[in-house]
Design a protein around this motif. Sequence first.
Motif, PDB file in Angstrom:
ATOM      1  N   LEU A 128      -8.860  12.139  -3.503  1.00 28.75           N
ATOM      2  CA  LEU A 128      -8.738  11.426  -4.771  1.00 28.75           C
ATOM      3  C   LEU A 128      -7.319  11.558  -5.336  1.00 28.75           C
ATOM      4  O   LEU A 128      -7.051  11.254  -6.482  1.00 28.75           O
ATOM      5  N   ALA A 129      -6.403  12.021  -4.513  1.00 30.44           N
ATOM      6  CA  ALA A 129      -5.038  12.259  -4.984  1.00 30.44           C
ATOM      7  C   ALA A 129      -4.304  10.945  -5.232  1.00 30.44           C
ATOM      8  O   ALA A 129      -4.468   9.982  -4.485  1.00 30.44           O
ATOM      9  N   ASP A 130      -3.469  10.930  -6.265  1.00 29.97           N
ATOM     10  CA  ASP A 130      -2.747   9.697  -6.615  1.00 29.97           C
ATOM     11  C   ASP A 130      -1.755   9.274  -5.547  1.00 29.97           C
ATOM     12  O   ASP A 130      -1.516   8.097  -5.358  1.00 29.97           O
ATOM     13  N   GLU A 131      -1.153  10.269  -4.870  1.00 32.62           N
ATOM     14  CA  GLU A 131      -0.083   9.904  -3.947  1.00 32.62           C
ATOM     15  C   GLU A 131      -0.594   9.175  -2.704  1.00 32.62           C
ATOM     16  O   GLU A 131       0.192   8.636  -1.941  1.00 32.62           O
ATOM     17  N   ILE A 132      -1.911   9.154  -2.501  1.00 37.00           N
ATOM     18  CA  ILE A 132      -2.409   8.439  -1.328  1.00 37.00           C
ATOM     19  C   ILE A 132      -3.199   7.197  -1.741  1.00 37.00           C
ATOM     20  O   ILE A 132      -4.190   6.822  -1.133  1.00 37.00           O
ATOM     21  N   MET A 133      -2.704   6.560  -2.801  1.00 39.34           N
ATOM     22  CA  MET A 133      -3.399   5.390  -3.324  1.00 39.34           C
ATOM     23  C   MET A 133      -3.561   4.287  -2.277  1.00 39.34           C
ATOM     24  O   MET A 133      -4.594   3.623  -2.210  1.00 39.34           O
ATOM     25  N   ASP A 134      -2.556   4.110  -1.440  1.00 40.72           N
ATOM     26  CA  ASP A 134      -2.656   3.075  -0.409  1.00 40.72           C
ATOM     27  C   ASP A 134      -3.871   3.328   0.480  1.00 40.72           C
ATOM     28  O   ASP A 134      -4.687   2.448   0.720  1.00 40.72           O
ATOM     29  N   LEU A 135      -3.992   4.559   0.925  1.00 40.86           N
ATOM     30  CA  LEU A 135      -5.120   4.926   1.782  1.00 40.86           C
ATOM     31  C   LEU A 135      -6.444   4.725   1.044  1.00 40.86           C
ATOM     32  O   LEU A 135      -7.413   4.219   1.606  1.00 40.86           O
TER      33      LEU A 135
END
Lengths: 555, 333
Positions: free
Chosen positions: A462-469
Amino acid sequence: MEEMPEKIEIRQRFPEWREMLKPVKKFEEGRLSYISLPKQVDSEFFKMPFGDVERDLHDLKLPENWKELFLEAMKETLEKNRAFKLFMDICVRCGACADKCHYYIGTGDPKNMPVGRAELIRSVYRRYFTLSGKIFGKWAGARELTEDVVRELYYYAYQCSLCRRCSLFCPYGIDTAEIVWWLRRILSRIGLNQRFMTISIEASARTGNHLGLLPGGMAGAIQQGLEELKDVTGFDLHTYINKKGADVLFVAPSGDYFATPHWFVMLGYLLLFNELEEKYGLTVTWSTYASEGGNFGTFHSYEAAQLLNSKIYKEAERLGVSFIIGGECGHMWRDKHQFINTMNNPPKNEEWKRFWENPDLGELAEGLRGVRFDSYASGEHGWIHILEFTAALIEHKKITLDKSRNDHWAATYHDPCNVARGMGLIEEPRYVLRNVMNKFYEMPEHTIKEKTYCCGAGGGLLADEIMDLRMRGVMPRMMAARHVYKKYGVNILLTPCAIDKAQFPHALEYWKIPIEVGGPMEMVGNALVLTAFGEKPEDRQYDLRGEPLNKEEGE
Amino acid sequence: MIGVIFGVIVPYIAVAIFVVGVIYRFINWANSAVPLKIPTTGGQQKSLPFIKRTIYDRFDSPYTWWETVGRMILEIFMFRSLLKNTRYYLDRVSQKDARWLWLFAILFHYSLLLVLIRHSRFFLQPVPEFVEMLSEIEAFKGVFIPSVYVSGLAIVAGLFLLWLRRIFLSRERTLSLPSDHFALILLLAITISGNIMRYFFKADLEKVKELLMNLMVFDVGKAVAIADSIEPIFYVHFVLASFLLAYFPFSKLMHAGGVLFTPTRNMPNDNRARRHVNPWDSDPSVPILAKGITVGGKTFTSKKLDWDTYYSMYTDQLDEIAESDYKIAPEEL
Ligand code: HEM
Ligand code: SF4
Ligand code: SF4
């Protein structure tokens, strides 16, 4: 909030096997999770090996003898977990699991196929733990452990949401989630932990919940809920916290205290508990110490999971409750169904023991006699899901419901992965929903129940930095939601999972599906007639979101 | 000489490797602990009495010992999980049936089973009745002369289909390692050589049986004597099969035994009724991290947040809650 990707292009690639054995060097934007900082993994309450160094994926700063430590941890894992060992050995690479993973579907990256993901570590296993791998090297699918391989392992271990969908389809039940879970544990032994989950783990180890809420903050949040309920219902409601001698301990994921739309589910819980106490005398208490149902430790390792869930039985014992009800949450129920009573000793207090000798709610509150849990639960475990509990109350006609109060909603139901595939709670929520609302529609068959697609943000992703994924992983679920939105005019996606409730609002916006997100207990709260307070079905003017129930015609 | 090497020495070594290897693998798996009860639940759990479970739920999410056994039997004999197979296409809402994989797998494995059963007539004296009968049935006795065994041809077809899949489907091609192709090629070589021997270059089966019977009772002298008189074509088949036996324990073919051990399938979904004890954490009264974990000679201990520690950290706020008699109510305005 990180920028959402503008456009998604799914590029499927089919490299040859030799390339599959070579570690990738280029990490895609929006798919790489940050590595933990010392304050998360070198904290007094959560101390991980070599956690005192700040590192990133390009500069791992591994301990000098990292290779030895890695292989040692791997050997230990092979001895400590038969599943891991077996799954290293028996995969035939039939490919049945390959396109079952939402991250593979969404990214097209061959190493995101469950078997591709497992092969990343399996190839290392072959090189160091099998004869054929030692002799034939890459021709037997084996490869050296190098720093690049470690980078790759980290990159892909954190592109798996531990959803177990692959396991369902594998002819041998190979559960890539299990492989990945123990791989993360191995990585953590050489100092590599993922930041997002360890922020929450550390907070929960220190304060009792992922959000790091202190006792006053939690009590304040619940109080605010009661105030909102006063506006909605007109009644002065109350609840208990840390109360010794209550009948039941209630444990919710901490997202429910603050986030939206979790909040409305929290209001639903409070309404139900008030009706039960006022009408039957059943008392339910919250706890600030056991204030977290979710368990991000279950994304990290056996030991981290145990560290977090060890508080709850202890608190049940301290407060002297008879059993525990758990709230709406997904991975939480993998933990609370399959892990917690192995990782801990169940409570031994008198009340608990007495209740489980004859687990009939009538023993606690006479009016509830007949509601029993011994067809599947015992005092060796003692957890009941809030929706099982509600279903039982409905079946035994202990609560009064007015379905029409939910007529402004046309709902569909998303099965959280671990609730479906790690527990088997499938029909209970549907039973409840059919009893509290008139308009309920199912998404296509291959996307629900045990075949449910992940929200794309479970397992610590749920991390923001992996929004693409995340936006890619959620695609299959979104397509199914769009289907029912178009076909039946569904306007709310219900899910009993806190991570879903955080992920879906972004996902629906991204995939341009104009529907809301909520939880089943919100619908229960809307429909529940507070008969004990003298409420009549037609009395309620607002739903839990504060929307007027009887909108003017033509509005 | 050829006969002695390939007819006596090689098979003995191969069988020894096979037996020791398989036993070793089984013991090796069995020695590894099962820390958690982790069935993959593929259906409705057993819960409240009014929540109905279908027959499928009972096998896909078994609660009792019998249901679990049923699930395993369905996995082993029906490849039940594979039967759920679908293929995802990027048109997104639809999902296409892909049960042909199941069909190929069943075709191959059941042919293999039949072939193995028929082979038992070389090892057993007298030949059991049902083996004779089975052979007659599957050969449609009397229709073809000499009789044609369906399973012997079907296994070749099955293997080819499985192999073509690995060659022509892009995803499967990417996944396939040399060892995956190798297993199929080896099996193809064995089955094709077997068929050739049966239909084209016949070997003296009486002698083959004698050889095998003597090998089995370790009458090496007699075996050597017979071995040299058998046609070379037999040894092609025989050596390949011996090689397969020796290769078996070290390869993915061990899935045959492994499927019995798999914790996501062979454990019941009864966690809440019966507690599972983790053998390496059998008294979990103190969390492992609070006891400390040792890595590379250093011990890392996390402080345990028990209630007393918690209370001492947040005394004021907890006392405030106690003062309100553990009750939360809307603020009086
Ligand atoms: C209890 C017994 C067994 C079970 C339940 C079983 C099950 C399976 C399943 C489900 C597959 C995957 C489907 C596929 O890729 O075709 C498979 C593949 C395979 N099995 Fe078995 N099997 C068993 C015994 C054996 C034995 C005794 C052998 C051979 C000597 C064997 C050889 C193979 C091979 C070569 C493949 C791979 C096919 C490929 O690469 O495409 N199996 N098995
Ligand atoms: S379905 Fe199972 S056996 Fe087949 S490739 Fe995937 S993990 Fe391996
Ligand atoms: S557990 Fe889920 S996310 Fe992980 S590999 Fe399997 S299908 Fe993909």
